[in-house]
Design a protein around this motif. Structure first.
Motif, PDB file in Angstrom:
ATOM      1  N   VAL A  19      37.376  32.453  55.556  1.00  0.00           N
ATOM      2  CA  VAL A  19      36.748  32.837  54.288  1.00  0.00           C
ATOM      3  C   VAL A  19      37.089  34.290  53.936  1.00  0.00           C
ATOM      4  CG1 VAL A  19      34.526  33.220  53.150  1.00  0.00           C
ATOM      5  CG2 VAL A  19      34.926  31.109  54.405  1.00  0.00           C
ATOM      6  N   SER A  20      37.078  35.171  54.915  1.00  0.00           N
ATOM      7  CA  SER A  20      37.423  36.578  54.660  1.00  0.00           C
ATOM      8  C   SER A  20      38.872  36.716  54.222  1.00  0.00           C
ATOM      9  CB  SER A  20      37.176  37.429  55.909  1.00  0.00           C
ATOM     10  OG  SER A  20      35.811  37.444  56.215  1.00  0.00           O
ATOM     11  N   ALA A  21      39.767  35.964  54.859  1.00  0.00           N
ATOM     12  CA  ALA A  21      41.178  35.996  54.466  1.00  0.00           C
ATOM     13  C   ALA A  21      41.345  35.504  53.032  1.00  0.00           C
ATOM     14  CB  ALA A  21      42.008  35.144  55.423  1.00  0.00           C
ATOM     15  N   PHE A  22      40.654  34.413  52.670  1.00  0.00           N
ATOM     16  CA  PHE A  22      40.711  33.921  51.298  1.00  0.00           C
ATOM     17  C   PHE A  22      40.220  34.998  50.324  1.00  0.00           C
ATOM     18  CE2 PHE A  22      38.260  32.377  47.702  1.00  0.00           C
ATOM     19  CZ  PHE A  22      39.272  31.790  46.951  1.00  0.00           C
ATOM     20  N   ASN A  23      39.048  35.592  50.630  1.00  0.00           N
ATOM     21  CA  ASN A  23      38.483  36.612  49.737  1.00  0.00           C
ATOM     22  C   ASN A  23      39.439  37.782  49.552  1.00  0.00           C
ATOM     23  OD1 ASN A  23      36.094  35.268  49.133  1.00  0.00           O
ATOM     24  ND2 ASN A  23      35.005  36.172  50.852  1.00  0.00           N
ATOM     25  N   PHE A  24      40.035  38.248  50.643  1.00  0.00           N
ATOM     26  CA  PHE A  24      40.966  39.376  50.544  1.00  0.00           C
ATOM     27  C   PHE A  24      42.190  38.995  49.732  1.00  0.00           C
ATOM     28  CE2 PHE A  24      44.700  41.692  51.862  1.00  0.00           C
ATOM     29  CZ  PHE A  24      44.291  43.000  51.635  1.00  0.00           C
ATOM     30  N   LEU A  25      42.799  37.877  50.058  1.00  0.00           N
ATOM     31  CA  LEU A  25      44.023  37.480  49.365  1.00  0.00           C
ATOM     32  C   LEU A  25      43.785  37.215  47.881  1.00  0.00           C
ATOM     33  CD1 LEU A  25      45.694  35.179  52.033  1.00  0.00           C
ATOM     34  CD2 LEU A  25      46.460  37.432  51.266  1.00  0.00           C
TER      35      LEU A  25
ATOM     36  N   ILE B 117      32.123  46.647  43.288  1.00  0.00           N
ATOM     37  CA  ILE B 117      32.419  48.047  42.979  1.00  0.00           C
ATOM     38  C   ILE B 117      33.231  48.698  44.093  1.00  0.00           C
ATOM     39  CG2 ILE B 117      31.387  50.329  42.630  1.00  0.00           C
ATOM     40  CD1 ILE B 117      29.075  48.809  41.155  1.00  0.00           C
ATOM     41  N   THR B 118      32.824  48.496  45.347  1.00  0.00           N
ATOM     42  CA  THR B 118      33.553  49.117  46.456  1.00  0.00           C
ATOM     43  C   THR B 118      34.952  48.525  46.606  1.00  0.00           C
ATOM     44  OG1 THR B 118      32.467  47.634  48.031  1.00  0.00           O
ATOM     45  CG2 THR B 118      31.514  49.822  47.749  1.00  0.00           C
ATOM     46  N   ASN B 119      35.083  47.214  46.402  1.00  0.00           N
ATOM     47  CA  ASN B 119      36.419  46.612  46.459  1.00  0.00           C
ATOM     48  C   ASN B 119      37.309  47.169  45.362  1.00  0.00           C
ATOM     49  OD1 ASN B 119      37.051  44.294  48.440  1.00  0.00           O
ATOM     50  ND2 ASN B 119      34.915  43.961  47.901  1.00  0.00           N
ATOM     51  N   LYS B 120      36.780  47.240  44.156  1.00  0.00           N
ATOM     52  CA  LYS B 120      37.575  47.725  43.031  1.00  0.00           C
ATOM     53  C   LYS B 120      37.978  49.186  43.216  1.00  0.00           C
ATOM     54  CE  LYS B 120      37.475  48.405  38.020  1.00  0.00           C
ATOM     55  NZ  LYS B 120      38.787  47.866  37.724  1.00  0.00           N
ATOM     56  N   LYS B 121      37.015  50.007  43.589  1.00  0.00           N
ATOM     57  CA  LYS B 121      37.262  51.443  43.637  1.00  0.00           C
ATOM     58  C   LYS B 121      37.966  51.915  44.910  1.00  0.00           C
ATOM     59  CE  LYS B 121      34.968  55.828  42.767  1.00  0.00           C
ATOM     60  NZ  LYS B 121      33.750  56.493  42.360  1.00  0.00           N
ATOM     61  N   TYR B 122      37.528  51.432  46.061  1.00  0.00           N
ATOM     62  CA  TYR B 122      38.015  51.983  47.320  1.00  0.00           C
ATOM     63  C   TYR B 122      39.049  51.115  48.035  1.00  0.00           C
ATOM     64  CZ  TYR B 122      34.086  55.072  46.584  1.00  0.00           C
ATOM     65  OH  TYR B 122      33.215  55.971  46.034  1.00  0.00           O
TER      66      TYR B 122
END
Length: 90
Positions: free
Chosen positions: A67-73, A6-11
């Motif tokens: 892992v964070s870079a993969f998730n963000f990209l 939700i936070t990724n989608k909205k903010y």
């Protein structure tokens, strides 16, 4: 993970899709990518610590960056990418 979605989608990515089909697609891709990330996390740590013999703290920091870079990209390029309507004028 639902809170993260939700936070990724909205903010973070300011997603504007509202259809049920888009929501199901986004949440399925989000959960799938996080499952893949979890598996990759275990494999990367095993490689760095058990096989290469790296320090555990250094390995975990490096692992989290990857892992964070993969998730963000993946979120940016696939999950929350807004599809553009293509119309052909005759």
């Amino acid at each position: 993970m639902l809170f993260a979605f939700i936070t990724n989608k909205k903010y973070v990515f300011k997603g504007t899709s509202t259809s049920a089909k888009a929501f199901v697609r986004e949440i399925a891709y989000f959960y799938g990518s996080r499952l893949f990330s979890g598996i990759a996390d275990v494999l990367i740590m095993s490689l760095f610590v058990d096989i290469l013999g790296w320090n555990e703290v250094f390995s975990k920091v490096t692992d989290e960056i990857l892992v964070s870079a993969f998730n963000f990209l993946f979120s940016f390029l696939v999950i929350f990418k807004e599809k553009k309507d293509v119309s052909i004028d005759n």
